[in-house]
Write a protein that holds these residues in place. Sequence first.
Motif, short mmCIF file in Angstrom:
data_model
loop_
_atom_site.label_atom_id
_atom_site.label_comp_id
_atom_site.label_asym_id
_atom_site.label_seq_id
_atom_site.Cartn_x
_atom_site.Cartn_y
_atom_site.Cartn_z
N UNK A 169 -32.15 26.39 -12.48
CA UNK A 169 -32.09 26.13 -11.37
C UNK A 169 -32.55 26.46 -10.49
N UNK A 170 -33.75 25.10 -9.63
CA UNK A 170 -34.17 25.76 -8.49
C UNK A 170 -33.26 26.14 -7.24
N UNK A 171 -33.58 27.25 -6.94
CA UNK A 171 -33.00 27.10 -5.09
C UNK A 171 -33.59 26.05 -4.25
N UNK A 172 -32.37 26.23 -3.08
CA UNK A 172 -33.27 24.60 -2.20
C UNK A 172 -34.78 25.46 -1.31
N UNK A 173 -35.38 24.34 -1.25
CA UNK A 173 -36.90 25.04 -0.46
C UNK A 173 -36.79 25.17 1.10
N UNK A 174 -37.70 25.30 1.45
CA UNK A 174 -37.53 25.33 3.14
C UNK A 174 -36.88 23.74 3.74
N UNK A 175 -35.96 23.69 4.19
CA UNK A 175 -35.47 22.60 5.21
C UNK A 175 -35.48 22.79 6.49
N UNK A 176 -35.65 20.95 7.32
CA UNK A 176 -36.00 21.79 8.59
C UNK A 176 -34.56 20.41 8.63
N UNK A 177 -34.02 20.45 9.90
CA UNK A 177 -33.28 19.63 10.51
C UNK A 177 -32.84 19.45 11.75
N UNK A 178 -33.49 18.61 12.22
CA UNK A 178 -33.10 18.45 13.90
C UNK A 178 -31.96 16.72 14.26
N UNK A 179 -31.00 17.57 15.38
CA UNK A 179 -30.04 16.86 15.30
C UNK A 179 -29.74 16.96 17.22
N UNK A 180 -29.46 15.65 17.48
CA UNK A 180 -29.68 15.19 19.07
C UNK A 180 -27.90 14.83 19.33
N UNK A 181 -27.74 15.66 20.36
CA UNK A 181 -25.77 15.33 19.72
C UNK A 181 -25.94 15.21 21.78
N UNK A 182 -24.56 13.98 21.60
CA UNK A 182 -24.04 13.54 23.35
C UNK A 182 -22.76 14.19 23.31
N UNK A 183 -21.85 14.18 24.20
CA UNK A 183 -20.41 14.56 24.52
C UNK A 183 -20.49 14.26 25.60
N UNK A 184 -19.21 13.54 25.04
CA UNK A 184 -18.76 12.58 26.41
C UNK A 184 -17.03 12.80 26.40
#
Length: 718
Positions: free
Chosen positions: A703-718
């Motif tokens: 099995x191939x391991x995970x390639x480069x992954x990019x994740x961007x998250x915008x979060x609002x706390x209230x």
Amino acid sequence: MLSTGSQLSLLAPTTRNLLTLAITAALPSTVLADGQSGTQATNQVQKDIVIIAETYRNTGTKSSLEPEETPQGISVIDQEKLNLRGVSSINEAMRYTPGVNTELRGGSVVRMDQFTIRGFQNAQNFYDGLPLLFNDWNLQPQIDAAAIEQIEIFKGPTSVLYGAMPPGGMVNIIAKQPNHDETGSISASIGSNNLRQTTIDKTGSIAGREDLSYTFTGLARQKDSQAVTAEEERYLIAGSVDWQLTDQTLLNFNLYTQKDPAAGIYNTVPAAGSVFSNPNGELPTTSFAGDANWNVYDRDVTLLGYKLSHAFNDNWTFLHNARVMDADALQKNTYHSGSFAADNRTLNRRAYLTDESSKGFTVDNQLSGRVQLGNIEHNVLAGIDFQRLKSNIKYEDAATATIDLFAPDHHQINPGMTLTNTVYSSDFDIERKQVGIYLQDQIRLGNWVVIAGGRYDDYKSTEKGRKYNAAVNNNIEQTNFSGRIGALYNFDNGLAPFISYSESFEPVGGSDRNGKVFKPATSHQWETGIKFAPLGSDTNFTLSAFRIMKENVLTRDPSGGALDQIQAGEVRSQGIEFEISSDLSDQLSVDFTATVLDMEFTKDNKGLQGKTPVWVPENKATLWTNYQLSNAMRLGTGIRYVGKTQLDAANTRKVPGYTLVDLAMNLDLGAYNSSLQGSSFNLSVNNLFDKRNVSCFDANNCWFGADRTIEATLKYEF
């Protein structure tokens, strides 16, 4: 936790009897209804205990004893680390944990949590102290990271508290807990492989009442799999309600329901072209040996439970924890039978289908109390637990079209195809039951902490129906006693040397050629080391050395036929683990881990003696640093090294090790603009340099391991 005192003469059968008598079970006074912990140990200055919930008890002791004071290896991953690294699975969360090798089946296989702890495979996770019942086929309940408060990895044999388990250790997932503080957040994520995700979290009081509080988590996620043509999709709702019935009694109701309409792939590729050279070139890491028209994994899991905690007085409490499970999964998949054809590019394949359903019930009853006898404080735990799983498995299997992996056609199978009357046709039922009674005594005398415990299990399992076109009626009825004893000494400067001994068992079905029913496979571990967690300091570390021996492993009967087996096998795992977390300054913190592991079959009649199992790295090291650039910005950098592993059971070749780099950044947007108060931005990058990495079970299945992954998250706390 596992444990043994000092070098007690090897716990042979006689010592087990002594250990049984030494048991009176431990749990420091549980958290009382007013939210304060019980009386602190006599003559002992303790750190403040961080209370997760009144119904929470430490994984290694089922008590509030801190990991730093438990004479055994424990690693804890809190919610802050989960969020900063942008993890979505248990496998991803444990990448930086010593002694654990994750993602055994690569980056595209996400439908199951599969890892090794101290060299031993374990697919049996726990959720809030109760097992996530797994039928050992394809229906494994998975808990998403969005619903997790923290993860606790309990190293070594754990049967003394949890019954039948592999000897390497266990993972206990702690759910998010109700809170009277009104808080909430909503986040949106985008990223590699067309990731789209929305998460909502909310906690607070119900209708402003002081006796009712809740927590709620919802998630929706869709993305493409790393493997071409495949997709991943998940929807979940999780939450719980605390009802403070009286000052002494708390009732908690909890729910986790999840639907996975798609879950990537489960296929493999040969080593030729993935790990080693192939005359046709190198396979891309997005390779898929299956068919887009016959790649289905549709899973539904619902967990519904409750907890009842009652304090009889300041010293004695009772915790009742119960849960039911209803789950099913439909899978359509392919596998290749053997290696490449003579052209080194074509694979013969078979198509298969599994239709599985599981219903389960688990309950754990714990009575704990504190008894003071002179200068000795006994924290006693007595418990009885029960688990039952009923599962039906239907399986069909038939030959299908070949595939040229270097010029693949992923649309050869008719999606409406039926698989009937095949040579591997199966329709059978599994039923498993386990009843366990356990006792434990956690003793404090001055700076000493001693734990002794024991447990008796009665395990039953049946398989009935048609399996691989033949009638099956298998039964296992086995009992086992497991014990542990351990000691730790707290020096005033924060140093705490410890030593422990612990045992575990795993049921084994069948009999030898003379009709003698097999016994459970049993294991024991010696572990010693030192922990350091000085008061007033943000530094703590654990250095431990361990040796695990697993006996009664099935191996070939040298005097019998090709399929005859005897319990003459033995496996040894020994190694050193180091883990340190420290704030080097107000701005810089560091987490470093290192593992050196030596594992091999020490007895075997199949030619495996002296061989190392697959998926066991020779060594592993990780480093994570957090740097607070300003009040508004934090940067994280991670490096993880996984050493060489064996290609196959015969150890014919090795799979190369690899080093991967991860990055994370968190921005408090409100610090830049007051109108954005409560908003934050998180960026996580895994495998920054897109390093190719592979894991293998044998030369035909990698099995191939995970390639480069990019994740961007915008979060609002209230």
